[in-house]
Each structure stands twice: as structure tokens, then as C-alpha cells.
Scaffold this motif. Structure first.
Motif, PDB file in Angstrom:
ATOM      1  N   ASP A  16       0.804  -1.229   0.064  1.00 55.59           N
ATOM      2  CA  ASP A  16       0.169   0.091   0.114  1.00 55.59           C
ATOM      3  C   ASP A  16       0.818   1.239   0.130  1.00 55.59           C
ATOM      4  O   ASP A  16       0.174   2.337  -0.190  1.00 55.59           O
ATOM      5  CB  ASP A  16      -0.940  -0.050   1.047  1.00 55.59           C
ATOM      6  CG  ASP A  16      -1.978  -1.056   1.310  1.00 55.59           C
ATOM      7  OD1 ASP A  16      -2.392  -1.628   0.166  1.00 55.59           O
ATOM      8  OD2 ASP A  16      -2.166  -1.720   2.343  1.00 55.59           O
ATOM      9  N   TRP A  17       2.153   1.162  -0.138  1.00 55.72           N
ATOM     10  CA  TRP A  17       2.997   2.320   0.242  1.00 55.72           C
ATOM     11  C   TRP A  17       3.936   2.464  -1.474  1.00 55.72           C
ATOM     12  O   TRP A  17       3.884   3.301  -1.993  1.00 55.72           O
ATOM     13  CB  TRP A  17       3.826   2.301   1.129  1.00 55.72           C
ATOM     14  CG  TRP A  17       3.070   2.569   2.500  1.00 55.72           C
ATOM     15  CD1 TRP A  17       1.704   3.014   2.599  1.00 55.72           C
ATOM     16  CD2 TRP A  17       3.743   2.733   3.950  1.00 55.72           C
ATOM     17  NE1 TRP A  17       1.532   3.067   4.061  1.00 55.72           N
ATOM     18  CE2 TRP A  17       2.615   2.848   4.816  1.00 55.72           C
ATOM     19  CE3 TRP A  17       4.970   2.577   4.429  1.00 55.72           C
ATOM     20  CZ2 TRP A  17       2.803   3.206   5.987  1.00 55.72           C
ATOM     21  CZ3 TRP A  17       5.231   2.666   5.804  1.00 55.72           C
ATOM     22  CH2 TRP A  17       4.112   3.046   6.644  1.00 55.72           C
ATOM     23  N   THR A  18       4.686   1.393  -1.604  1.00 54.01           N
ATOM     24  CA  THR A  18       5.722   1.726  -2.552  1.00 54.01           C
ATOM     25  C   THR A  18       4.947   1.386  -3.994  1.00 54.01           C
ATOM     26  O   THR A  18       5.695   0.307  -4.743  1.00 54.01           O
ATOM     27  CB  THR A  18       6.902   0.806  -2.411  1.00 54.01           C
ATOM     28  OG1 THR A  18       6.515  -0.642  -2.212  1.00 54.01           O
ATOM     29  CG2 THR A  18       7.828   1.233  -1.165  1.00 54.01           C
ATOM     30  N   ASP A  19       4.114   2.250  -4.231  1.00 49.09           N
ATOM     31  CA  ASP A  19       3.287   2.032  -5.622  1.00 49.09           C
ATOM     32  C   ASP A  19       4.301   2.822  -6.642  1.00 49.09           C
ATOM     33  O   ASP A  19       5.386   3.529  -6.173  1.00 49.09           O
ATOM     34  CB  ASP A  19       2.049   2.491  -5.684  1.00 49.09           C
ATOM     35  CG  ASP A  19       1.702   3.828  -5.293  1.00 49.09           C
ATOM     36  OD1 ASP A  19       2.630   4.695  -5.386  1.00 49.09           O
ATOM     37  OD2 ASP A  19       0.644   4.272  -5.089  1.00 49.09           O
ATOM     38  N   ARG A  20       3.942   2.919  -7.856  1.00 45.49           N
ATOM     39  CA  ARG A  20       4.774   3.618  -8.908  1.00 45.49           C
ATOM     40  C   ARG A  20       4.950   5.110  -8.513  1.00 45.49           C
ATOM     41  O   ARG A  20       5.978   5.751  -8.801  1.00 45.49           O
ATOM     42  CB  ARG A  20       4.291   3.451 -10.231  1.00 45.49           C
ATOM     43  CG  ARG A  20       2.691   3.892 -10.324  1.00 45.49           C
ATOM     44  CD  ARG A  20       2.048   3.514 -11.772  1.00 45.49           C
ATOM     45  NE  ARG A  20       1.061   4.096 -12.183  1.00 45.49           N
ATOM     46  CZ  ARG A  20       0.647   5.021 -12.826  1.00 45.49           C
ATOM     47  NH1 ARG A  20       1.662   5.716 -13.443  1.00 45.49           N
ATOM     48  NH2 ARG A  20      -0.683   5.399 -12.996  1.00 45.49           N
ATOM     49  N   HIS A  21       3.913   5.872  -7.924  1.00 45.82           N
ATOM     50  CA  HIS A  21       4.038   7.345  -7.779  1.00 45.82           C
ATOM     51  C   HIS A  21       4.988   7.449  -6.452  1.00 45.82           C
ATOM     52  O   HIS A  21       5.803   8.537  -6.606  1.00 45.82           O
ATOM     53  CB  HIS A  21       2.704   7.832  -7.296  1.00 45.82           C
ATOM     54  CG  HIS A  21       1.595   7.349  -8.296  1.00 45.82           C
ATOM     55  ND1 HIS A  21       1.835   8.024  -9.753  1.00 45.82           N
ATOM     56  CD2 HIS A  21       0.501   7.010  -8.388  1.00 45.82           C
ATOM     57  CE1 HIS A  21       0.684   7.649 -10.490  1.00 45.82           C
ATOM     58  NE2 HIS A  21      -0.233   7.155  -9.595  1.00 45.82           N
ATOM     59  N   CYS A  22       4.756   6.641  -5.739  1.00 49.21           N
ATOM     60  CA  CYS A  22       5.972   6.689  -4.620  1.00 49.21           C
ATOM     61  C   CYS A  22       7.285   6.488  -5.162  1.00 49.21           C
ATOM     62  O   CYS A  22       8.382   7.097  -4.563  1.00 49.21           O
ATOM     63  CB  CYS A  22       5.544   5.609  -3.437  1.00 49.21           C
ATOM     64  SG  CYS A  22       6.599   5.335  -2.145  1.00 49.21           S
ATOM     65  N   ARG A  23       7.564   5.478  -5.958  1.00 48.64           N
ATOM     66  CA  ARG A  23       8.799   5.222  -6.455  1.00 48.64           C
ATOM     67  C   ARG A  23       9.424   6.258  -7.343  1.00 48.64           C
ATOM     68  O   ARG A  23      10.751   6.425  -6.975  1.00 48.64           O
ATOM     69  CB  ARG A  23       8.885   3.717  -7.113  1.00 48.64           C
ATOM     70  CG  ARG A  23       8.407   2.424  -6.482  1.00 48.64           C
ATOM     71  CD  ARG A  23       8.629   1.223  -7.048  1.00 48.64           C
ATOM     72  NE  ARG A  23       7.965   1.119  -8.393  1.00 48.64           N
ATOM     73  CZ  ARG A  23       6.839   0.638  -8.701  1.00 48.64           C
ATOM     74  NH1 ARG A  23       6.155   0.057  -7.466  1.00 48.64           N
ATOM     75  NH2 ARG A  23       6.380   0.599 -10.038  1.00 48.64           N
TER      76      ARG A  23
END
Length: 331
Positions: A16-23
Motif C-alpha cells: 500500500d505504500w511503494t506504488d509507482r508514484h511513490c517510487r
């Protein structure tokens, strides 16, 4: 074996955190860190919407795909799909302690089946040419970590694993929730150090409870790489030190203000393609932790970023509110 220097610092896969936007956000802070996706099950990769699940921005490289599963054939198929999408590494999750994961016979419960994990690694290695790695715990439940970790690590290395990433805690599958398993079992960094000493030719990366880049640098005296998890997500400004302290490179960017300036074109493209602003800015809430005005920044994003049609001006205004209260990012 792969170039060990490429593993010196990683940002952990976090559900729930390291999705593509986070990356993409993290990549704008650190050029060299290896980034990981959230765990994706083999079923989702094989049968789901692959573009939505696996698509990523080219700026994310180097980026690894973490898989959850226990069927060698399915893992080989999913690994091949990930490699075809352009991922730089395939990682097998042998550490997640959630009930759903246990029911699917993958994650931390596989610590009890090192031969099966080895078979999974061997199948993935046959399917792809990119590195295949394993992320595990030091043991589960009543296992003796001296025996359990050594047995698993030696099995997967014999099967061809290119690196072993160890969360330096046990996972208690009976009696603790996934959240409790991130904090309650005691950390045992020395156990991971001993694994590295025993497997001197194998890249060993340590994970679990590491709160700063300074701490990461300390661990590098004993292991080949460090994986930062919650600290990297909740206080992403810490990643500004990675280039200089871990890789000996000039710090660039030098401030979170520079990071956000560089992020603007990406955000504009995503909004134009239909992405909601909140899906991106939800990863920014800890960007200025401890800086005067950080609360106003977070509140503005929370109140205005979720609105239908919210645009990039919301982020611009949030940064302006911060700057009104502090000159800390003006430079």
C-alpha cells in the motif's frame, strides 16, 4: 553474482505504500538506490491487468519486482512477465506474515519449506536472465534462527539466488498481527552478520528497524547492502543523504524543494492521463517532518488533494504555506 555496489542501499517493498508514484518520488530524491514494488501475487500478475499492476515510469530504474507465491511454474511465468516489462530484478517474498499470505502458502510461512523455496528460485532463474533474489526473516515461530536462516539461505543460493535480503526479526505467525510482527519480535542484526560471515561470497542485505542513513552506513561494515523501509517512507527527506553517505556521490538534489520542482512535470503528465492528485501526493506527507510549517503542508494536501479535479496548484500552495512559516527550504 551481480555487482554488489548496486545493492548497497535499497528502499523496501511496502504494501500500500511503494506504488509507482511513490517510487518516482523516491527516485527524484536518490539516483542510485534500488527501489522495490509492492508485493504482487503470481495470480495477479498472470491473470490481472498487467499494465495497471506492472507498469512503471522509466525514471524508476533500477527497480525490482517483488512476487508472492509458492508454485514454481507460476513464479517462473510471473518472473518472465516482469522481466519482459523491463524490471531489473525479481524478488521472492519469504517474509510477509499476514494471514492472507499464509492462506495462500507464501510469504513467511515458506521459511518452514526451504526446499520448496529453492525449487521456486531455480524455476525463476531458468525463466529469466535478470537477477533473482529472496527476502526472508531470520525464522518463524519456534524455529531456531541459527538453523532456519542458514538452511534457507544455503538452499536458495544453491538454487541460483543472486542475493539474500534478511529482515532481522522472527515472524510469529501464531499470536501476532502483521503490524505487531514489524515491531515486537526483537531485532537480531548479529544473526545477519553471522550469515554474511558464513556465506562470504553471497550478497547479503540487511533490513528491519533501520531508522537513518547513518545507521545504514554502520551496517555496511558487516553486510553488502542495507534496505530501509518505514523510515524511508515516513520521513523521505532522509534519502537526501544517500548519494553522499552511501555511494560517495555529490548530493543531488540538495533539498526537498528541488525534489518537488523536479516532480512537477511527472505530476502534470499523470493528472493529464486521469490520475487523481491524491494518489500521488499521499506519499508526500512526511516530506518535511520536523520542519516548521510541516503541519500546514500536510493539512493542505489532506484537505484539498482529495477533491475531485484537484490540480497541481494544490501542491504548489502547500509548499507556499510551508515557506511562509519557515525559510528552511527556501535555499
Amino acid at each position: 553474482m551481480r555487482d554488489i555496489n548496486s545493492l548497497r542501499f535499497c528502499v523496501a517493498p511496502m504494501m500500500d505504500w511503494t506504488d509507482r508514484h511513490c517510487r518516482v518520488f523516491h527516485r527524484h530524491i536518490t539516483r542510485h538506490a534500488l527501489l522495490y514494488t509492492e508485493m504482487l501475487t503470481t495470480g495477479a500478475v498472470i491473470h490481472g491487468d498487467r499494465t495497471r499492476l506492472l507498469g512503471f515510469d522509466q525514471s524508476e530504474h533500477p527497480v525490482a519486482l517483488q512476487l508472492g507465491g509458492s508454485d514454481p511454474r507460476d513464479l517462473a511465468t510471473a518472473a518472465r512477465i516482469g522481466a519482459d516489462f523491463g524490471y531489473d530484478e525479481i524478488n521472492l517474498n519469504v517474509g510477509c506474515p499476514s494471514d492472507r499470505v499464509q492462506e495462500g502458502r507464501f510469504g513467511a510461512c515458506l521459511m518452514a519449506e526451504p526446499e520448496l523455496v529453492a525449487a521456486c528460485v531455480a524455476a525463476m532463474k531458468r525463466a529469466v536472465t535478470i537477477p533473482v533474489t529472496v527476502k526472508c526473516r531470520i525464522g518463524i515461530d519456534d524455529q531456531d534462527p541459527e538453523i532456519a536462516l542458514d538452511r534457507l539461505a544455503r538452499a536458495v543460493v544453491a538454487a541460483g539466488a543472486d542475493a539474500v535480503i534478511v529482515h532481522a526479526r522472527k515472524a510469529w505467525l501464531n499470536g501476532l498481527s502483521p503490524k505487531q510482527n514489524r515491531d515486537i519480535p526483537p531485532l537480531d542484526y548479529d544473526r545477519v552478520y553471522r550469515l554474511k560471515a558464513a556465506l562470504s561470497d553471497v550478497p547479503i542485505i540487511i533490513n528491519g528497524g533501520i531508522g537513518s542513513v547513518a545507521e545504514a552506513k554502520h551496517h555496511l561494515a558487516h553486510v553488502d547492502g542495507v534496505m530501509l523501509g518505514r523510515a524511508a517512507y515516513q520521513e523521505p527527506w532522509r534519502l537526501l543523504d544517500v548519494e553522499a553517505e552511501i555511494f560517495g556521490q555529490p548530493a543531488q538534489p540538495r533539498s526537498m524543494k528541488e525534489v518537488f520542482a523536479a516532480m512537477m512535470p511527472y505530476i502534470a503528465r499523470e493528472l493529464a492521463s486521469g490520475t487523481r492528485l491524491h494518489a500521488i501526493v499521499r506519499h508526500f506527507v512526511g516530506a518535511f517532518h520536523g520542519v516548521p510549517g510541516a503541519r500546514a503542508f500536510r493539512r493542505h494536501l489532506a484537505e484539498h488533494g482529495v477533491r475531485a479535479g484537484a490540480g497541481i496548484d494544490v501542491l504548489v500552495d502547500a509548499i507556499a504555506l510551508l515557506e511562509e512559516r519557515s525559510g528552511a527550504i527556501a535555499a
